[in-house]
Design an enzyme around this catalytic site. Structure first.
Site, PDB file in Angstrom:
ATOM      1  N   GLU A  59      20.554 -33.443  41.187  1.00 31.72           N
ATOM      2  CA  GLU A  59      19.942 -32.445  40.502  1.00 31.72           C
ATOM      3  C   GLU A  59      18.286 -32.569  40.538  1.00 31.72           C
ATOM      4  O   GLU A  59      17.961 -33.724  40.340  1.00 31.72           O
ATOM      5  CB  GLU A  59      20.253 -32.378  39.110  1.00 31.72           C
ATOM      6  N   ASP A  62      16.446 -31.869  45.562  1.00 33.16           N
ATOM      7  CA  ASP A  62      16.346 -30.983  46.888  1.00 33.16           C
ATOM      8  C   ASP A  62      14.972 -30.801  47.341  1.00 33.16           C
ATOM      9  O   ASP A  62      14.598 -31.048  48.481  1.00 33.16           O
ATOM     10  CB  ASP A  62      17.368 -29.872  47.107  1.00 33.16           C
ATOM     11  N   ASP A 213      21.065 -24.620  47.375  1.00 35.23           N
ATOM     12  CA  ASP A 213      21.902 -23.290  46.994  1.00 35.23           C
ATOM     13  C   ASP A 213      22.174 -22.612  48.146  1.00 35.23           C
ATOM     14  O   ASP A 213      23.226 -21.918  48.378  1.00 35.23           O
ATOM     15  CB  ASP A 213      21.179 -22.451  45.990  1.00 35.23           C
ATOM     16  N   TYR A 269      10.908 -25.180  35.704  1.00 34.36           N
ATOM     17  CA  TYR A 269      11.285 -25.477  37.257  1.00 34.36           C
ATOM     18  C   TYR A 269      10.010 -25.508  38.255  1.00 34.36           C
ATOM     19  O   TYR A 269       9.954 -26.782  38.618  1.00 34.36           O
ATOM     20  CB  TYR A 269      12.027 -24.127  37.854  1.00 34.36           C
TER      21      TYR A 269
HETATM   22  P1  NG1 Z   1      20.103 -22.883  40.273  1.00 31.90           P
HETATM   23  O1  NG1 Z   1      19.107 -22.624  39.047  1.00 31.90           O
HETATM   24  O2  NG1 Z   1      21.535 -23.450  39.813  1.00 31.90           O
HETATM   25  O3  NG1 Z   1      20.374 -21.798  41.175  1.00 31.90           O
HETATM   26  C1  NG1 Z   1      17.971 -24.378  41.288  1.00 31.90           C
HETATM   27  C2  NG1 Z   1      17.626 -24.471  42.866  1.00 31.90           C
HETATM   28  C3  NG1 Z   1      18.043 -25.653  43.398  1.00 31.90           C
HETATM   29  C4  NG1 Z   1      17.741 -27.073  42.908  1.00 31.90           C
HETATM   30  C5  NG1 Z   1      18.507 -27.055  41.522  1.00 31.90           C
HETATM   31  C6  NG1 Z   1      18.142 -28.227  40.753  1.00 31.90           C
HETATM   32  C7  NG1 Z   1      16.953 -22.260  43.164  1.00 31.90           C
HETATM   33  C8  NG1 Z   1      17.400 -20.995  43.955  1.00 31.90           C
HETATM   34  N1  NG1 Z   1      17.901 -23.210  43.154  1.00 31.90           N
HETATM   35  O4  NG1 Z   1      19.336 -24.196  41.249  1.00 31.90           O
HETATM   36  O5  NG1 Z   1      17.328 -25.514  44.605  1.00 31.90           O
HETATM   37  O6  NG1 Z   1      16.490 -27.440  42.922  1.00 31.90           O
HETATM   38  O7  NG1 Z   1      17.934 -25.768  40.817  1.00 31.90           O
HETATM   39  O8  NG1 Z   1      19.037 -29.113  41.335  1.00 31.90           O
HETATM   40  O9  NG1 Z   1      15.626 -22.166  43.019  1.00 31.90           O
END
Ligand code: NG1
Length: 515
Positions: A59, A62, A213, A269
């Protein structure tokens, strides 16, 4: 796998992997197609489909370019489509969910680019549709071409929003696919190109997403999880979940806390993206690894350079694992370990850059809000999580065929995988601070209900947890967790089924041609 064309499906069986799953989805598909005809007075010709995903481990690493291990799930976004006879490139997008209003828009040309008017000041459902449109128009349609096609679209989705199962990426992938197929450009992209396009498109909605994702939604197959790496380029390889006895099942439990990544990006984020990027420069400096003045180096690149990786090379999982072990010790020496983090001024100083250059490189392109930055804790999480992904993968690969002493071996394997998942949760919660009270509670209750391991999945701060449960224990696990997690007690049977369910891997995104 990334070089393959986008699949064109002609049966639900191909999409969902087995006849039973296909049957249970057929009602939903038929309802969508009937509804389309009622709304638009004509039949849909295509359905673009993109699945959500569950990340088994890895987690928030990436975007530091470390490998992750997700798998696509059955819940998905479907967009029924056909060309509209009206001229002028009008897009009419209707959503089956009544909370989202019908939207009509058309692209305009401005300064040699197509514009679609994405409003990022608030969260709007059609922004995800427009994000897909923007990328397709600007990549595949000349601005001096005739107007793009007019299209009618009807959207439906079974991936709960803000739950960590990646509804946003599924939405952007499905919309990108829709505009590709309707503008006759589908055969000009491979799966890998669709991943890159969908990633760029999602950035238009304001999140600097890492790519996991979109890759999982596009490249997955129904038979395995994917080990996806991003350095030196996007690459994925299947990882069979061990066929142990008892078998391994991943159960999703929704914390029911809705976390909106786009809305909280500047304190959650995107702030983590900035913290980990700055941390990479500080680590490089402490290790004597050279980094260009204007280079936004990532932690994965610093680890590689330190381990002697050449430009465009990949040192491979074994050497990476050794390097990560060694560097985890080095972080103690290099970073300021103050519990509360460091100030902006201290961070700039640690980076070795002048204030202006620092701002240009790390803050000019993104909005973040913080008074303290926890570079040490974030680095520890990223490096240790990257290591856990490699260990998880290794356990899976070394047990992917049934063994002669299955019972004993099976439990040992599940225990190993579960332990890594639990450590990941602890690290997400304490070091990366991307969990929340409910997710901490839910993962603890999941372990008490019999899971070998349980952790948040996706961005966190709410959304879902994923738990590893032995196959025969799944019904008892679901019953126990439904009773012990207080927010579940007020749910109806139907709602509970959507909040707690065992996952089945599904195939990646594709286009269904309606006969
Ligand atoms: P979520 O919020 O589950 O779609 C996001 C990021 C991933 C990754 C995860 C944490 C987007 C579209 N996705 O996932 O790339 O960083 O958080 O591992 O922003």
């Amino acid at each position: 796998m990334a070089d393959l064309p986008i699949p064109i499906f002609t049966s639900l069986h191909e999409i969902y992997g087995d006849a039973n799953a296909a049957l249970s989805q057929a009602t939903r598909w038929n309802a969508l197609l009937e509804h389309y005809q009622t709304v638009f007075g004509a039949k849909a010709t295509h359905v673009a489909r993109a699945p959500g995903r569950v990340n088994l481990i890895g987690e928030h690493i990436d975007y530091a370019l470390f490998g992750v291990l997700p798998t696509a799930v059955e819940p998905d976004i479907l967009i029924a489509l056909s060309l509209s006879p009206s001229p002028g490139g009008h897009i009419t997008a209707e959503n089956q969910d009544e909370r989202y209003e019908r939207q009509s828009f058309a692209a305009t040309r401005s300064g040699g680019k197509w514009e679609v008017g994405i409003d990022t000041s608030e969260l709007r459902w059609e922004s995800y549709v427009k994000a897909g449109y923007y990328g397709v128009l600007n990549r595949y349609l000349d601005t001096d071409a005739a107007a793009p096609k007019s299209i009618n679209m009807l959207v439906t989705g079974s991936v709960p929003a803000g739950s960590g199962l990646s509804s946003s990426a599924a939405m952007v992938v499905a919309s990108t696919l829709s505009f590709l197929v309707m503008n006759g450009a589908l055969d000009r992209v491979t799966k890998g190109e669709l991943v890159r396009l969908a990633m760029e498109n999602e950035k238009r909605v304001g999140v600097n997403s890492g790519g996991m994702d979109q890759a999982a939604s596009v490249i997955s197959t129904p038979s395995a999880a994917l080990y996806i790496t991003f350095h030196p380029r996007l690459h994925s390889s299947p990882v069979q979940i061990p066929s142990t006895h008892p078998g391994a099942v991943f159960v999703i439990t929704n914390s029911l806390v809705v976390s909106d990544k786009a809305l909280s990006a500047k304190v959650n984020y995107n702030l983590r993206v900035v913290e980990t990027l700055v941390a990479a420069r500080v680590l490089a400096r402490g290790l004597g690894v050279s980094v260009g003045e204007g280079e936004k180096v990532t932690l994965r690149e610093v680890v590689g350079r330190w381990a002697g990786e050449g430009e465009g090379e990949d040192i491979g999982p074994e050497r990476l694992e050794t390097a990560l072990h060694m560097l985890l010790g080095e972080t103690e020496r290099i970073f300021d370990r103050a519990e509360e983090g460091i100030t902006h001024g201290e961070m700039v100083k640690a980076s070795g850059l002048a204030e202006e250059a620092f701002h240009e490189l790390y803050l000019s392109w993104v909005e973040v809000e913080a008074t303290r930055f926890r570079l040490y804790a974030r680095t520890k999480h990223v490096l240790s999580e990257a290591l856990r992904v490699l260990q998880f993968r290794r356990v899976c690969l070394s047990h992917s065929t049934p063994t002669s002493t299955p019972q004993v071996h099976g439990e040992e394997v599940l225990r190993d995988l579960g332990r890594l998942m639990n450590e990941s949760q602890e690290s997400c919660s304490k070091l990366f601070q991307c969990s929340c009270r409910e997710l901490d509670e839910l993962t603890k209750l999941a372990r008490e209900a019999g899971a070998y391991g349980s952790r948040l999945t996706g961005a966190g701060w709410g959304g879902c947890a994923v738990s590893l449960v032995a196959e025969p224990d799944v019904p008892a696990f679901i019953e126990r967790i439904s009773k012990s997690f207080a927010p579940y007690r007020k749910l109806s049977k139907e709602q509970l089924k959507e909040a707690v369910f065992a996952t089945k891997p599904s195939s990646g995104a594709g286009v269904y041609v309606v006969e």
